[in-house]
Design a protein around this motif. Sequence first.
Motif, PDB file in Angstrom:
ATOM      1  N   ALA A 118       1.068  -1.310   0.341  1.00 52.98           N
ATOM      2  CA  ALA A 118      -0.341   0.327  -0.071  1.00 52.98           C
ATOM      3  C   ALA A 118       0.944   1.408   0.019  1.00 52.98           C
ATOM      4  O   ALA A 118       0.664   2.543  -0.766  1.00 52.98           O
ATOM      5  CB  ALA A 118      -0.801   0.037   1.003  1.00 52.98           C
ATOM      6  N   GLN A 119       2.450   1.050   0.707  1.00 54.47           N
ATOM      7  CA  GLN A 119       2.980   2.363   0.819  1.00 54.47           C
ATOM      8  C   GLN A 119       3.063   3.193  -0.496  1.00 54.47           C
ATOM      9  O   GLN A 119       3.410   3.493  -0.737  1.00 54.47           O
ATOM     10  CB  GLN A 119       4.186   2.290   1.766  1.00 54.47           C
ATOM     11  CG  GLN A 119       4.872   3.585   2.096  1.00 54.47           C
ATOM     12  CD  GLN A 119       4.263   4.616   2.755  1.00 54.47           C
ATOM     13  OE1 GLN A 119       3.098   4.792   3.776  1.00 54.47           O
ATOM     14  NE2 GLN A 119       4.148   5.760   1.759  1.00 54.47           N
ATOM     15  N   THR A 120       3.775   1.535  -1.519  1.00 51.04           N
ATOM     16  CA  THR A 120       4.278   1.611  -2.412  1.00 51.04           C
ATOM     17  C   THR A 120       3.411   2.391  -4.021  1.00 51.04           C
ATOM     18  O   THR A 120       3.651   3.387  -4.366  1.00 51.04           O
ATOM     19  CB  THR A 120       4.347   0.449  -3.659  1.00 51.04           C
ATOM     20  OG1 THR A 120       5.843  -0.254  -2.296  1.00 51.04           O
ATOM     21  CG2 THR A 120       5.094   0.746  -4.976  1.00 51.04           C
ATOM     22  N   ARG A 121       1.930   2.056  -3.561  1.00 49.25           N
ATOM     23  CA  ARG A 121       0.893   2.697  -4.243  1.00 49.25           C
ATOM     24  C   ARG A 121       0.904   3.751  -3.815  1.00 49.25           C
ATOM     25  O   ARG A 121       0.299   5.260  -4.609  1.00 49.25           O
ATOM     26  CB  ARG A 121      -0.534   1.628  -4.166  1.00 49.25           C
ATOM     27  CG  ARG A 121      -0.202   0.317  -4.913  1.00 49.25           C
ATOM     28  CD  ARG A 121      -1.532  -0.193  -4.137  1.00 49.25           C
ATOM     29  NE  ARG A 121      -1.768  -0.708  -3.831  1.00 49.25           N
ATOM     30  CZ  ARG A 121      -1.514  -2.235  -3.530  1.00 49.25           C
ATOM     31  NH1 ARG A 121      -1.062  -3.182  -4.044  1.00 49.25           N
ATOM     32  NH2 ARG A 121      -1.660  -2.669  -2.005  1.00 49.25           N
ATOM     33  N   LEU A 122       0.645   4.043  -2.503  1.00 51.96           N
ATOM     34  CA  LEU A 122       0.512   5.687  -1.386  1.00 51.96           C
ATOM     35  C   LEU A 122       1.119   6.558  -2.407  1.00 51.96           C
ATOM     36  O   LEU A 122       1.104   7.559  -2.878  1.00 51.96           O
ATOM     37  CB  LEU A 122       0.415   5.535  -0.573  1.00 51.96           C
ATOM     38  CG  LEU A 122       0.345   7.249  -0.210  1.00 51.96           C
ATOM     39  CD1 LEU A 122      -1.585   7.836  -0.488  1.00 51.96           C
ATOM     40  CD2 LEU A 122       0.717   7.260   1.902  1.00 51.96           C
ATOM     41  N   ALA A 124       2.709   6.420  -5.367  1.00 46.41           N
ATOM     42  CA  ALA A 124       2.564   6.604  -6.903  1.00 46.41           C
ATOM     43  C   ALA A 124       1.608   8.074  -6.988  1.00 46.41           C
ATOM     44  O   ALA A 124       2.533   8.862  -7.442  1.00 46.41           O
ATOM     45  CB  ALA A 124       2.397   5.356  -7.488  1.00 46.41           C
ATOM     46  N   LEU A 125       0.539   8.073  -5.948  1.00 47.32           N
ATOM     47  CA  LEU A 125      -0.337   8.571  -5.538  1.00 47.32           C
ATOM     48  C   LEU A 125       0.014  10.169  -5.643  1.00 47.32           C
ATOM     49  O   LEU A 125      -0.050  11.260  -6.329  1.00 47.32           O
ATOM     50  CB  LEU A 125      -1.425   8.968  -4.723  1.00 47.32           C
ATOM     51  CG  LEU A 125      -2.204   7.480  -5.070  1.00 47.32           C
ATOM     52  CD1 LEU A 125      -3.661   7.283  -3.829  1.00 47.32           C
ATOM     53  CD2 LEU A 125      -3.129   7.784  -6.281  1.00 47.32           C
ATOM     54  N   PRO A 314      -7.116  -0.424 -12.011  1.00 46.73           N
ATOM     55  CA  PRO A 314      -5.481  -0.446 -11.210  1.00 46.73           C
ATOM     56  C   PRO A 314      -4.701   1.054 -11.339  1.00 46.73           C
ATOM     57  O   PRO A 314      -3.872   1.008 -11.758  1.00 46.73           O
ATOM     58  CB  PRO A 314      -4.994  -1.268 -11.590  1.00 46.73           C
ATOM     59  CG  PRO A 314      -5.605  -2.230 -12.885  1.00 46.73           C
ATOM     60  CD  PRO A 314      -6.979  -0.740 -12.468  1.00 46.73           C
ATOM     61  N   MET A 315      -5.315   2.187 -10.867  1.00 47.47           N
ATOM     62  CA  MET A 315      -5.117   3.462 -11.269  1.00 47.47           C
ATOM     63  C   MET A 315      -3.914   3.982  -9.736  1.00 47.47           C
ATOM     64  O   MET A 315      -5.032   4.576  -8.998  1.00 47.47           O
ATOM     65  CB  MET A 315      -6.417   4.576 -11.559  1.00 47.47           C
ATOM     66  CG  MET A 315      -5.976   5.987 -11.662  1.00 47.47           C
ATOM     67  SD  MET A 315      -7.467   6.803 -12.547  1.00 47.47           S
ATOM     68  CE  MET A 315      -6.736   6.729 -14.189  1.00 47.47           C
ATOM     69  N   THR A 383       4.467  13.705 -14.335  1.00 46.66           N
ATOM     70  CA  THR A 383       3.866  14.508 -13.794  1.00 46.66           C
ATOM     71  C   THR A 383       5.196  15.803 -13.508  1.00 46.66           C
ATOM     72  O   THR A 383       5.609  15.761 -13.454  1.00 46.66           O
ATOM     73  CB  THR A 383       4.712  13.819 -12.091  1.00 46.66           C
ATOM     74  OG1 THR A 383       3.034  12.560 -11.683  1.00 46.66           O
ATOM     75  CG2 THR A 383       4.541  14.495 -10.312  1.00 46.66           C
ATOM     76  N   ARG A 384       3.767  16.862 -13.273  1.00 46.43           N
ATOM     77  CA  ARG A 384       4.858  17.600 -13.015  1.00 46.43           C
ATOM     78  C   ARG A 384       5.152  18.685 -11.970  1.00 46.43           C
ATOM     79  O   ARG A 384       5.444  19.875 -11.788  1.00 46.43           O
ATOM     80  CB  ARG A 384       4.433  19.144 -13.967  1.00 46.43           C
ATOM     81  CG  ARG A 384       4.195  18.696 -15.552  1.00 46.43           C
ATOM     82  CD  ARG A 384       5.213  18.283 -16.345  1.00 46.43           C
ATOM     83  NE  ARG A 384       6.059  19.454 -16.774  1.00 46.43           N
ATOM     84  CZ  ARG A 384       7.427  19.824 -16.948  1.00 46.43           C
ATOM     85  NH1 ARG A 384       8.166  19.298 -16.302  1.00 46.43           N
ATOM     86  NH2 ARG A 384       8.011  20.549 -17.602  1.00 46.43           N
TER      87      ARG A 384
END
Length: 395
Positions: A118-122, A124-125, A314-315, A383-384
Amino acid sequence: MTAIDLLLTDCNVATMDGPGVGEITDAAIAIAQGRIVWVGPRRDAPQVATTERLDGQWVTPGLIDCHTHLVFGGTRVGEWEARLDGESYESIAKRGGGIRSTVAATRAASDDELRSSAQTRLDALIAGGVTTVEIKSGYGLDHTTELRMLRVAGELQGARVVRSFLGLHALPPDVARETYVRDMVEIVLPAAHAEGLVDQVDAFLETIAFNTDEVTALFRKAKALGLPVKLHADQLSDGKGAALAASFGALSADHVEHTGADGVAAMARSGTVAVLLPGAFHTLRETKLPPIDEFRRAKVAMAVATDCNPGSSPMLSLPLAMNFACVRFGLTPSEALAGVTRNAAAALGMAHEIGTIAAGKRADLVAWEIDRPAELAYWLGLTRATRRWIGGTAT
Ligand code: NIG
Ligand code: FE
């Protein structure tokens, strides 16, 4: 004025407070004790010792992903391949796959495994500008694992986390329906709440999930516990979910592709936010568009979120969700930006704290190397974001 800790200057600001994006060019933002105390044209800025020049970058409120299922075990890549071969989401669910297969993987995962994936996904967000994320339970579907998911969500780092109890997400195998609903409503939700793990209560109202009576029982309990509610509503069919949510004064009704005129009117009356989830629409190759014009006409606020989950979405980029909301649902880039800031804050009941750049709000901010705010929704995967502050602290 309180002593100012930091002045961000030489920037353009999309305050999201006021018409359009509430643009102030050549601006500055003053921060004290974690909150914004002043925003306006640079020439009027208070004089302070600690300034940070942003060289013409744009500053927006920190982005808010107000609907995710970020904590789960495994993936559903095999089912995704089956769907590419033509099998439907409902058919996969009916043969015991879908949410149930993630439930098996989540129960089998250790806390450490759940936390690190979950941390890996967070992360990315966060790289996409997120400073607040909502995270649901709903892949445990038993007392122990539902609470484990919520605890893990609370341990993630780098963003504010809002937790939703989603015990009524799917019926687990080998449990009688009535017993399951009663236990979730009478035992598991109160236990999670007593441990301080629940900010709001969600459910999945759908022919393949739970019905109006079951959701009503859950929402009554939520209200008795003083917890706000929201609902996965009218995603695959018009189950009158938006109207049901509105009748409980829900913060939001989410998905809402099949919501009819009665649902839109009820949402307008109760101030319920429509949370649009274009990642799920895209992944499931849906064709029924949410009633965007009706929401606009009725002045129902629209939020946009990733719905990050292993099955239908899966976004892991909120700017990508903004792009999909513009291209597929017809939102303007300004509406999409309001959807991940001001309106997403409202969908979490946090509009008084975050979501706009205005005096009194928490200093959750993102600086972007872009020419104009619409560029946030323009790139597909670039991502900017250059800098982030949460409560005035650079992260
Ligand atoms: O928001 N609609 C229900 N829940 C999720 C999907 C969860 C899953 O397929 O694992 C959603 O799309
Ligand atoms: Fe969802």
